[in-house]
Enzyme design. Structure first.
Site, PDB file in Angstrom:
ATOM      1  N   HIS A 469       0.842  -1.203   0.000  1.00  0.00           N
ATOM      2  CA  HIS A 469       0.000   0.000   0.000  1.00  0.00           C
ATOM      3  C   HIS A 469       0.881   1.258   0.000  1.00  0.00           C
ATOM      4  O   HIS A 469       0.736   2.134  -0.848  1.00  0.00           O
ATOM      5  CB  HIS A 469      -0.923  -0.034   1.224  1.00  0.00           C
ATOM      6  CG  HIS A 469      -1.803   1.172   1.353  1.00  0.00           C
ATOM      7  ND1 HIS A 469      -3.148   1.154   1.061  1.00  0.00           N
ATOM      8  CD2 HIS A 469      -1.534   2.441   1.749  1.00  0.00           C
ATOM      9  CE1 HIS A 469      -3.654   2.354   1.258  1.00  0.00           C
ATOM     10  NE2 HIS A 469      -2.697   3.168   1.682  1.00  0.00           N
ATOM     11  N   GLU A 470       1.798   1.318   0.957  1.00  0.00           N
ATOM     12  CA  GLU A 470       2.644   2.511   1.059  1.00  0.00           C
ATOM     13  C   GLU A 470       3.566   2.642  -0.154  1.00  0.00           C
ATOM     14  O   GLU A 470       3.849   3.743  -0.611  1.00  0.00           O
ATOM     15  CB  GLU A 470       3.458   2.499   2.358  1.00  0.00           C
ATOM     16  CG  GLU A 470       2.615   2.498   3.631  1.00  0.00           C
ATOM     17  CD  GLU A 470       1.496   3.541   3.640  1.00  0.00           C
ATOM     18  OE1 GLU A 470       1.650   4.607   3.011  1.00  0.00           O
ATOM     19  OE2 GLU A 470       0.456   3.270   4.262  1.00  0.00           O
ATOM     20  N   HIS A 473       1.728   4.421  -2.829  1.00  0.00           N
ATOM     21  CA  HIS A 473       1.786   5.877  -2.666  1.00  0.00           C
ATOM     22  C   HIS A 473       3.148   6.386  -3.139  1.00  0.00           C
ATOM     23  O   HIS A 473       3.257   7.404  -3.801  1.00  0.00           O
ATOM     24  CB  HIS A 473       1.646   6.266  -1.188  1.00  0.00           C
ATOM     25  CG  HIS A 473       0.237   6.227  -0.671  1.00  0.00           C
ATOM     26  ND1 HIS A 473      -0.786   6.905  -1.270  1.00  0.00           N
ATOM     27  CD2 HIS A 473      -0.291   5.624   0.424  1.00  0.00           C
ATOM     28  CE1 HIS A 473      -1.909   6.702  -0.561  1.00  0.00           C
ATOM     29  NE2 HIS A 473      -1.635   5.926   0.469  1.00  0.00           N
ATOM     30  N   HIS A 476       3.492   6.654  -6.817  1.00  0.00           N
ATOM     31  CA  HIS A 476       2.739   7.803  -7.318  1.00  0.00           C
ATOM     32  C   HIS A 476       3.580   9.078  -7.181  1.00  0.00           C
ATOM     33  O   HIS A 476       3.613   9.928  -8.063  1.00  0.00           O
ATOM     34  CB  HIS A 476       1.435   7.917  -6.513  1.00  0.00           C
ATOM     35  CG  HIS A 476       0.382   8.777  -7.132  1.00  0.00           C
ATOM     36  ND1 HIS A 476      -0.726   9.179  -6.439  1.00  0.00           N
ATOM     37  CD2 HIS A 476       0.247   9.303  -8.371  1.00  0.00           C
ATOM     38  CE1 HIS A 476      -1.491   9.925  -7.222  1.00  0.00           C
ATOM     39  NE2 HIS A 476      -0.913  10.022  -8.403  1.00  0.00           N
TER      40      HIS A 476
HETATM   41 ZN   LIG Z   1      -2.888   5.183   1.946  1.00  0.00          ZN
END
Ligand SMILES: [Zn+2]
Length: 680
Positions: A469-470, A473, A476
């Site tokens: 998940h991290e 990010h 991105h």
């Molecule tokens: Zn998040």
């Protein structure tokens, strides 16, 4: 006497940055910036991108690059001295921010650029930077009469201090409670790894026996596995009453008043700007357009999920009653019997998977996944200055060898480190005046289970998901190709679309082809056998309805608090929660439960009136992933399409436009419902 914060270029010299450098550096930069703005606005001239916006972007960028390591270290290497230095700067930064946002001449200058002939020659990113700036001037109160401007400034200052206080209370309360256990009998049920972790914690504090803490890996192990019901109950109470008026440390780091004040000030701030509520104000920069749209979306999901969740709870209750003779499930029994139910129904325990997820293989596997998707290569680089010996540094290169980005990885839970997992920006991508590119740098921070004894760190599958998940990010932020820092990476991205790239990455943690890259037994080197994988996959949606309802409870709670605030009656925090639970709660929490007192996402993070973003963006991420389900989870063309349409674009265009470009149509909710087992 040189100040490393002022002389640094590129990566922060973490080892040299001391608390005493912080305030002088910020003072000096703020003074310099004020002079720069004055100079830029002096004399009559025709404003252009080059003579106005670019120098301001450069100036803001320098300030954020200096503040970034300070704020980051305050989160991960907290100390009294650093906390003081950090807090001393908050009102100054807040005042400066409001002053710039309320500067009418500056606003007029931006407007002049927008109305000039120069504007048509600008690219999409530049135009978006100017549009956002004009929007943000209004959100900073540029149009207000002077007395209201002053009040606005005061509110912003108080809010920045209160939200920091909220977070400090949570950190202190988390560290302010431990349970030493000297009788081995009390460890029954706990896996060896959890016992060893507790033993290690005791040794570090020079204590006998075992030490349990409120750090998530320790708390989670007890709640999931400890047979000792009293130990579970005691830890549950300590955990859900952190920073509140209840529990073992009642009143000691109490956030009650802090929360009241934060909500009141946010409401006043929104009203000053002409909005009915802070929720309305929050949506100005988001994808969702009205409060009704948000609440309607959440209620719709709740209506679909509630019957599923009720059924799941009933199953759990029946299981605990019939198999274990438990007449009534208490909140501290839920995790424990859920794990027993998982073992009973699917013959799989979360603990059983851990040996397949040693840190090195997880990290390298994760890098291989994105290599196949986006053609990027990641390798560790030694010799970079870091803030703690556990931290590592990596670089990302494109197929042709160009440096795309770099990141710090800080994996393990430890003292003086804020809980949870997050990505933060160290340096943002921009093109400098001399055409050179400043490549982005990210901090990836988790609180995963540390290595114990001689063994490598072994992660739970949930921890692997958190890491992905991290990392999503991070990609991105780092894979952006935008040249203007205001809209590069995650900057300027509507907050309710920010969780798209992160939740999107989680999907690979469930695909066998990907797991074969990530998972390899730390002793035998073997992948997860098919039989175990099938069990793990079958158990994927165990209690998905209950989990969904819990997220919806958080989201509705946050949104209603900010939507319904009424100065005449105050924040009504507990009442709102109680009312809401009548509708959406599946599990009745203990009367002492004050989870809201440590809900940092909304009281200290950026999720105020925006926690719904997780579910909102999950519709996008599930639907985006469904294209990979159709075209192959490692389809390189589909990967490149996602890279170009979403990851590289930053905040240059509206998220809906980007999504449609990738998916070929607007998002549908079906994939989310299917993935979470709510609908077929
Ligand atoms: Zn998040």
């Amino acid at each position: 006497m040189s100040n490393p914060l002022l002389t640094m270029s590129g990566l922060p010299p973490f080892a040299q940055i001391k608390p005493e450098h912080v305030e002088p550096a910020i003072d000096s930069l703020l003074a310099e910036n004020r002079r720069t703005v004055e100079q830029l606005l002096s004399g009559t001239k025709e404003y252009t991108w080059d003579n106005l916006v670019q120098p301001l972007e450069d100036m803001d960028d320098r300030l954020s690059r200096v503040w970034s390591p300070v704020s980051h270290m305050n989160s991960v290497m907290n100390s009294e001295a650093l906390r003081d230095a950090y807090n001393a700067c908050l009102p100054k930064l807040s005042e400066y921010g409001t002053e710039m946002g309320q500067n009418v001449s500056l606003y007029e200058a931006y407007k002049a650029v927008k109305d000039s002939r120069d504007y048509d020659r600008l690219d999409t990113a530049q135009k978006k930077v100017i549009e956002n700036a004009l929007r943000d001037f209004h959100l900073s109160g540029v149009d207000l009469p002077n007395d209201k401007k002053d009040r606005f400034k005061e509110i912003r200052q108080q809010l920045s201090q209160l939200t920091t206080k909220f977070e400090e209370n949570v950190l202190d309360a988390t560290q302010g409670w431990t349970r030493q256990v000297e009788d081995e009998v009390r460890l029954a049920g706990l896996p060896e790894s959890a016992q060893a972790m507790a033993r290690q914690a005791a040794v570090q504090k020079e204590l006998n026996g075992w030490l349990f803490t409120l750090d998530f890996p320790s708390y989670f192990a007890v709640m999931t596995y400890a047979d000792d019901r009293d130990l579970r109950s005691e830890m549950h109470e300590a955990f859900v009453t952190r920073a509140s008026d209840q529990g073992p440390n009642a009143g000691k780091w109490d956030n009650s008043q802090v929360m009241e004040d934060i909500l009141a000030l946010r409401h006043e701030l929104a009203q000053l700007l002409g909005y009915n509520s802070y929720a309305e104000r929050s949506l100005v920069t988001k994808m969702a357009d009205t409060p009704e749209r948000v609440t309607g979306f959440l209620h719709d999901l709740a209506k679909r999920s509630k019957p599923v969740a009720d059924k799941e709870l009933h199953e759990l209750e029946e299981f605990a009653r019939i198999e274990h003779g438990v007449a009534k499930l208490e909140p501290w029994d839920i995790g424990y019997y859920s794990e027993k139910l998982r073992q009973h129904t699917y013959a799989i325990s979360q603990e059983e998977l851990k040996p397949y997820f040693p840190e090195t293989s997880v990290i390298n596997g994760m890098f291989e996944v994105v290599k196949r998707l986006y053609g990027i290569s990641i390798k560790q680089v030694d010799g970079t200055e870091v803030w703690h010996p556990d931290v590592r540094f990596y670089e990302i290169r494109a197929e042709d060898g160009t440096l795309r980005g770099e990141f710090y990885l800080d994996l393990y839970a430890r003292e003086n480190k804020r809980g949870g997992a997050w990505m933060d920006d160290c340096i943002g991508r921009k093109r400098n005046a001399d055409q050179s590119v400043q490549t982005p740098v990210a901090y990836l921070t988790c609180n995963l289970t540390p290595p114990i004894g001689e063994d490598p760190a072994l992660f739970t599958h949930d921890e692997v998901i958190t890491l992905f998940h991290e990392f999503g990010h991070g990609l991105h932020h780092m894979l952006t190709s935008v040249d203007h820092v205001g809209v590069s990476g995650i900057n300027g991205v509507a907050w309710d679309a920010v969780e798209l790239p992160s939740q999107f990455m989680e999907n690979w943690c469930w695909e066998k082809q990907a797991l074969d890259l990530i998972a390899s037994h730390y002793k035998t080197g073997k992948n997860i056998p098919d039989e175990l994988y099938n069990k793990m996959y079958a158990a994927k949606n165990l209690q998905a309805g209950m989990q969904m309802m819990r997220q919806l409870e958080f989201a509705l709670f946050d949104f209603r608090l900010h939507l319904e605030f009424d100065p005449d009656v105050g924040a009504r925090i507990q009442q709102t929660l109680d009312e809401l639970r009548q509708e959406v709660a599946v599990i009745k929490p203990a009367a002492y439960n004050r989870f809201q007192h440590s809900f940092t996402h909304i009281f200290a993070g950026g999720y105020a009136a925006g926690y719904y973003s997780y579910k909102w963006a999950e519709v996008l991420s599930a639907d985006a992933f469904s294209l990979f389900e159709e075209e192959g989870v490692f389809n390189h063309q589909t990967g490149l399409k996602f890279l170009r349409a979403v990851l590289e674009q930053g905040g240059t265009r509206e998220p809906m436009e980007l999504f449609v470009e990738f998916r070929g149509r607007e998002p549908r909710i079906d994939a989310l419902l299917r993935h979470s087992g709510i609908a077929a």
